[in-house]
Design a protein around this motif. Structure first.
Motif, PDB file in Angstrom:
ATOM      1  N   LYS A   1       7.740   4.506  -2.571  1.00 51.51           N
ATOM      2  CA  LYS A   1       6.795   4.174  -1.502  1.00 51.51           C
ATOM      3  C   LYS A   1       6.409   5.439  -0.590  1.00 51.51           C
ATOM      4  CE  LYS A   1       5.754   0.404   1.901  1.00 51.51           C
ATOM      5  NZ  LYS A   1       5.376   1.407   2.866  1.00 51.51           N
ATOM      6  N   PHE A   2       4.973   5.574  -0.764  1.00 50.12           N
ATOM      7  CA  PHE A   2       4.330   6.754  -0.091  1.00 50.12           C
ATOM      8  C   PHE A   2       4.002   5.988   1.515  1.00 50.12           C
ATOM      9  CE2 PHE A   2       4.435   8.127  -4.391  1.00 50.12           C
ATOM     10  CZ  PHE A   2       4.942   9.540  -4.201  1.00 50.12           C
ATOM     11  N   ALA A   3       3.467   7.092   2.332  1.00 46.85           N
ATOM     12  CA  ALA A   3       3.186   6.730   3.392  1.00 46.85           C
ATOM     13  C   ALA A   3       1.604   6.510   3.811  1.00 46.85           C
ATOM     14  CB  ALA A   3       3.537   7.851   4.261  1.00 46.85           C
ATOM     15  N   ASN A   4       0.875   5.940   2.672  1.00 45.26           N
ATOM     16  CA  ASN A   4      -0.371   5.703   2.684  1.00 45.26           C
ATOM     17  C   ASN A   4      -0.921   4.666   4.071  1.00 45.26           C
ATOM     18  OD1 ASN A   4       0.002   6.572   0.273  1.00 45.26           O
ATOM     19  ND2 ASN A   4      -1.979   6.439  -0.360  1.00 45.26           N
ATOM     20  N   ARG A   5      -0.218   3.372   3.896  1.00 50.47           N
ATOM     21  CA  ARG A   5      -0.356   2.433   5.021  1.00 50.47           C
ATOM     22  C   ARG A   5      -0.044   3.136   6.368  1.00 50.47           C
ATOM     23  NH1 ARG A   5       4.281  -1.900   5.599  1.00 50.47           N
ATOM     24  NH2 ARG A   5       3.369  -2.707   3.706  1.00 50.47           N
ATOM     25  N   GLU A   6       0.879   4.033   6.744  1.00 55.71           N
ATOM     26  CA  GLU A   6       1.140   4.507   8.048  1.00 55.71           C
ATOM     27  C   GLU A   6      -0.050   5.573   8.270  1.00 55.71           C
ATOM     28  OE1 GLU A   6       3.260   4.018   5.679  1.00 55.71           O
ATOM     29  OE2 GLU A   6       4.844   3.014   6.493  1.00 55.71           O
ATOM     30  N   LEU A   7      -0.480   6.200   7.394  1.00 58.21           N
ATOM     31  CA  LEU A   7      -1.742   7.197   7.622  1.00 58.21           C
ATOM     32  C   LEU A   7      -2.924   6.327   8.194  1.00 58.21           C
ATOM     33  CD1 LEU A   7      -3.213   9.816   7.542  1.00 58.21           C
ATOM     34  CD2 LEU A   7      -3.610   9.300   5.006  1.00 58.21           C
ATOM     35  N   ALA A   8      -3.060   5.299   7.380  1.00 58.36           N
ATOM     36  CA  ALA A   8      -4.202   4.525   7.686  1.00 58.36           C
ATOM     37  C   ALA A   8      -3.974   3.664   9.126  1.00 58.36           C
ATOM     38  CB  ALA A   8      -4.553   3.341   6.555  1.00 58.36           C
ATOM     39  N   LEU A   9      -3.001   2.972   9.216  1.00 62.44           N
ATOM     40  CA  LEU A   9      -2.843   2.398  10.383  1.00 62.44           C
ATOM     41  C   LEU A   9      -2.854   3.309  11.571  1.00 62.44           C
ATOM     42  CD1 LEU A   9       0.076  -0.083   9.360  1.00 62.44           C
ATOM     43  CD2 LEU A   9      -2.310  -0.663  10.111  1.00 62.44           C
ATOM     44  N   ASN A  10      -2.011   4.426  11.415  1.00 61.93           N
ATOM     45  CA  ASN A  10      -2.008   5.415  12.800  1.00 61.93           C
ATOM     46  C   ASN A  10      -3.497   5.931  13.112  1.00 61.93           C
ATOM     47  OD1 ASN A  10       0.727   5.475  12.548  1.00 61.93           O
ATOM     48  ND2 ASN A  10       1.107   7.255  11.630  1.00 61.93           N
TER      49      ASN A  10
ATOM     50  N   LEU B   1       0.904  -1.123  -0.119  1.00 59.15           N
ATOM     51  CA  LEU B   1       0.124  -0.072  -0.055  1.00 59.15           C
ATOM     52  C   LEU B   1       0.822   1.255  -0.076  1.00 59.15           C
ATOM     53  CD1 LEU B   1      -2.718   1.404   0.181  1.00 59.15           C
ATOM     54  CD2 LEU B   1      -2.553   0.949   2.795  1.00 59.15           C
ATOM     55  N   GLY B   2       0.686   1.990  -1.065  1.00 58.81           N
ATOM     56  CA  GLY B   2       1.407   3.316  -0.972  1.00 58.81           C
ATOM     57  C   GLY B   2       2.513   3.359  -1.909  1.00 58.81           C
ATOM     58  N   PHE B   3       2.744   2.047  -2.708  1.00 65.86           N
ATOM     59  CA  PHE B   3       3.879   1.750  -3.582  1.00 65.86           C
ATOM     60  C   PHE B   3       3.452   2.449  -4.958  1.00 65.86           C
ATOM     61  CE2 PHE B   3       6.124  -0.854  -6.745  1.00 65.86           C
ATOM     62  CZ  PHE B   3       7.551  -0.242  -6.434  1.00 65.86           C
ATOM     63  N   ASP B   4       4.271   3.298  -5.575  1.00 68.10           N
ATOM     64  CA  ASP B   4       3.997   3.892  -6.797  1.00 68.10           C
ATOM     65  C   ASP B   4       4.877   2.998  -7.683  1.00 68.10           C
ATOM     66  OD1 ASP B   4       3.476   5.122  -9.146  1.00 68.10           O
ATOM     67  OD2 ASP B   4       4.669   7.160  -8.646  1.00 68.10           O
ATOM     68  N   ARG B   5       4.240   1.977  -8.590  1.00 72.44           N
ATOM     69  CA  ARG B   5       4.898   1.044  -9.199  1.00 72.44           C
ATOM     70  C   ARG B   5       5.811   1.840 -10.796  1.00 72.44           C
ATOM     71  NH1 ARG B   5       1.350  -1.350 -13.511  1.00 72.44           N
ATOM     72  NH2 ARG B   5      -0.541  -0.381 -13.229  1.00 72.44           N
ATOM     73  N   TYR B   6       5.016   2.759 -10.804  1.00 74.45           N
ATOM     74  CA  TYR B   6       5.579   3.590 -12.339  1.00 74.45           C
ATOM     75  C   TYR B   6       7.010   4.432 -11.836  1.00 74.45           C
ATOM     76  CZ  TYR B   6       1.207   2.811 -14.135  1.00 74.45           C
ATOM     77  OH  TYR B   6       0.023   2.095 -14.900  1.00 74.45           O
ATOM     78  N   ASN B   7       6.817   4.964 -10.608  1.00 70.95           N
ATOM     79  CA  ASN B   7       8.165   5.437 -10.234  1.00 70.95           C
ATOM     80  C   ASN B   7       8.765   4.892  -9.131  1.00 70.95           C
ATOM     81  OD1 ASN B   7       7.483   8.366 -11.717  1.00 70.95           O
ATOM     82  ND2 ASN B   7       5.652   7.676 -10.624  1.00 70.95           N
ATOM     83  N   ASN B   8       8.709   3.684  -8.787  1.00 65.21           N
ATOM     84  CA  ASN B   8       9.130   3.078  -7.786  1.00 65.21           C
ATOM     85  C   ASN B   8       9.520   3.850  -6.552  1.00 65.21           C
ATOM     86  OD1 ASN B   8      10.501   0.656  -6.899  1.00 65.21           O
ATOM     87  ND2 ASN B   8      12.581   1.180  -7.605  1.00 65.21           N
TER      88      ASN B   8
END
Length: 567
Positions: free
Chosen positions: A491-500, A482-489
């Motif tokens: 990783k963003f913090a989407n998972r951390e936002l949801a979990l927090n 979650l949060g990984f942009d496969r086009y640009n390789n």
């Protein structure tokens, strides 16, 4: 006179011996008390050496040994040493409260002499989630680069948890990011200990039945939540109520909720249940854009009145932002092969503007797709905290919103992107009022009794359903992180936002609040340091020796003069 002198000398000697023995006894007694009753006094302004009460309580409850293997070891520049020292000091503090149930091991992965063995060890660490990082720091005006493994592994009763010690926002400077990492050391290590030593007994429900993201699209989120909580999923129309759940997640619904469905959610919240909504206001999908484009139109989700009653309004708008992600666009052909180029796609804002709430403090950028805006409305007794904003250079569009790939190629007109930061995530806390107040329960409800006023609880609303959607590898069918942009390789913090968000809602007064810890940076004036380096070195190293020498000679002279006069 001659006979009294020995008595006076003997009396003085006895008095000195008594004082000496009393001093020794006091020191021994003080050491005994210090060993029996542990205490420390933190005299720093920002309380950087103070462990939170919730962490102390957790550590004192450990039943077995916790082993923490730290890989941030070696001869680092000053900036990295600060993080290294913070980890060491924090673990030493943990040991004091854990009653001997914490053991630490510091390992330098780069110290392995054999190249093959070292490469193999690096691979093992990477498989466990500890990735090497090239960080730069300024040392004496020079840029220093070092391969570091800013991670740790926590082990307890055969279970392991990986800790990422290098956190913070990538957009910050190296010094700021290291400082953010120092601020998060206690939370990251304590959260890993809690994860494996004190698994939560709470249950999260993933709501389905209204066209929400399927399980493959939220595989990473559900898997991550499963490491902390029990996770159940089911269609809302197939269950009588939501009893037995502590929190529900509604992720990107595309079909309307019935009145009975809303009644089940409403009464769940009235009874103290928590809820997190990731909801789109407008229907848009990059896969549907095509060559001719599309118009983004409002969804008919039948949720507006429910959210409005709780204090937030999901506006039928779409945001464009100059601070955005990239998509591959065909820019030409070489023979029969298309040539693609990564072009800024302003419908994919990068969210890097956060409040200082424990949920979002020191969070890295979050990737959004076709996101809308949120407003708050009057709801008595409800505390409304904005969590996430767009950048200062945003633009708000009203439906129908034309979406074409040609827009990515158009020249930017900055005067169109002056709407300022737009809130896209809110936390609502308090005692909510039921949407069904002064109304009957809908037909088919499991109860005819309507609870009109709720218990204290929390709701979070985000105006983008794709925040928790992970991409899927088109070749293998396996979900990406979650949060990984496969086009640009990246990783963003989407998972951390949801979990927090979920951690805070289920444990609002607990460990998640440790993320609020703040350590202030007090940088030196680098120009003055360089210019006055010799002066301060002499002042700090030579001056104390000079003063000590003067003191010694003065004391010797005075004592000599004193006893010469007595003779």
């Amino acid at each position: 006179m001659v006979t009294e002198q020995p008595q006076t000398t003997q009396t003085k000697r006895s008095r000195d011996i008594t004082r000496f023995l009393a001093l020794v006894g006091g020191i021994v007694l003080l050491n005994i008390l210090a060993a029996s009753y542990f205490f420390r006094i933190d005299l720093t302004e920002d309380k950087r050496y103070t462990i939170a009460p919730v962490t102390k309580q957790m550590l004192t409850s450990l039943e077995d040994d916790v082993v923490v293997e730290v890989y941030l070891e070696g001869d680092f520049p000053a900036g990295f040493k600060r993080l290294q020292q913070s980890v060491r000091e924090t673990l030493n503090e943990f040991k004091q409260y854990a009653g001997g149930n914490i053991r630490t091991v510091f390992i330098d992965p780069t110290a392995i002499a054999n190249d093959t063995a070292r490469a193999h060890y690096f691979t093992q660490l990477a498989q466990k989630g500890i990735m090497p990082t090239n960080l730069r720091a300024s040392e004496e005006g020079k840029q220093v680069e070092r391969l570091v493994f800013p991670g740790a592994i926590v082990k307890y009763k055969g279970k392991e948890a990986t800790v990422n010690l290098l956190k913070g926002n990538l957009a910050a400077s190296a010094e700021q990011r290291l400082n953010q990492s120092v601020e998060g050391v206690e939370y990251e290590i304590a959260a890993a200990i809690r994860k494996i030593a004190f698994p939560a007994q709470k249950t999260i429900g993933y709501i389905m039945g209204q066209g929400q993201l399927d399980m493959q699209q939220v595989a990473d989120l559900v898997g991550s939540l499963g490491e902390y909580y029990r996770v159940a999923r089911g269609e809302l129309s197939q269950i009588p109520d939501l009893q037995g759940l502590d929190l529900i997640v509604v992720a990107k619904p595309t079909q309307p909720f019935s009145e009975l469905d809303k009644f089940k959610i409403d009464q769940f919240i009235m009874n103290g249940g928590k809820a997190v909504f990731f909801v789109d206001a407008l229907q848009a999908n990059l896969d549907s854009v095509g060559a001719g484009g599309m118009f983004a139109m409002p969804y008919n989700l039948n949720l507006d009145d429910l959210l409005f009653r709780y204090g937030v309004r999901l506006n039928p708008e779409m945001i464009m932002d100059l601070n955005s992600g990239f998509i591959p666009v065909v820019t030409g052909y070489m023979g029969d092969r298309p040539q693609t180029e990564m072009i800024s796609w302003r419908f994919y804002p990068l969210l890097n503007n956060f409040s200082q709430h424990p949920i979002t403090r020191n969070l890295d950028a979050v990737y959004s797709k076709f996101i809308g805006t949120l407003d708050t409305v009057r709801a008595d007794g409800i505390r409304k905290t904005p969590l996430v904003f767009t950048s200062n250079y945003s633009r708000v569009l009203q439906p129908p919103v034309p979406i074409t790939l040609e827009e990515a190629r158009m020249e930017v007109r900055p005067e169109q992107f002056m709407a300022g930061p737009q809130p896209v995530g809110y936390l609502l806390e308090g005692k909510f009022t039921s949407l069904f107040r002064n109304r009957r329960a809908p037909a088919g409800a499991s109860t005819t009794t309507v609870k009109e006023a709720g218990a204290e609880t929390k709701i979070a609303v985000f105006s983008d359903g794709d925040l928790v959607r992970n991409d899927v590898n088109p070749r293998t069918g396996q979900p990406y992180e979650l949060g990984f942009d496969r086009y640009n390789n990246v990783k963003f913090a989407n998972r951390e936002l949801a979990l927090n968000t979920i951690h805070f809602m289920l444990d609002g007064g607990g460990l998640i609040n440790v993320r609020s810890k703040e350590i202030k940076l007090r940088p030196l004036d680098k120009v003055r340091v360089k210019q006055e380096r010799t002066y301060w070195q002499l002042l700090n190293l030579v001056l104390p020796l000079v003063l000590l020498t003067i003191f010694g000679f003065t004391r010797f002279y005075l004592r000599k003069r004193k006893y010469e006069q007595k003779r």
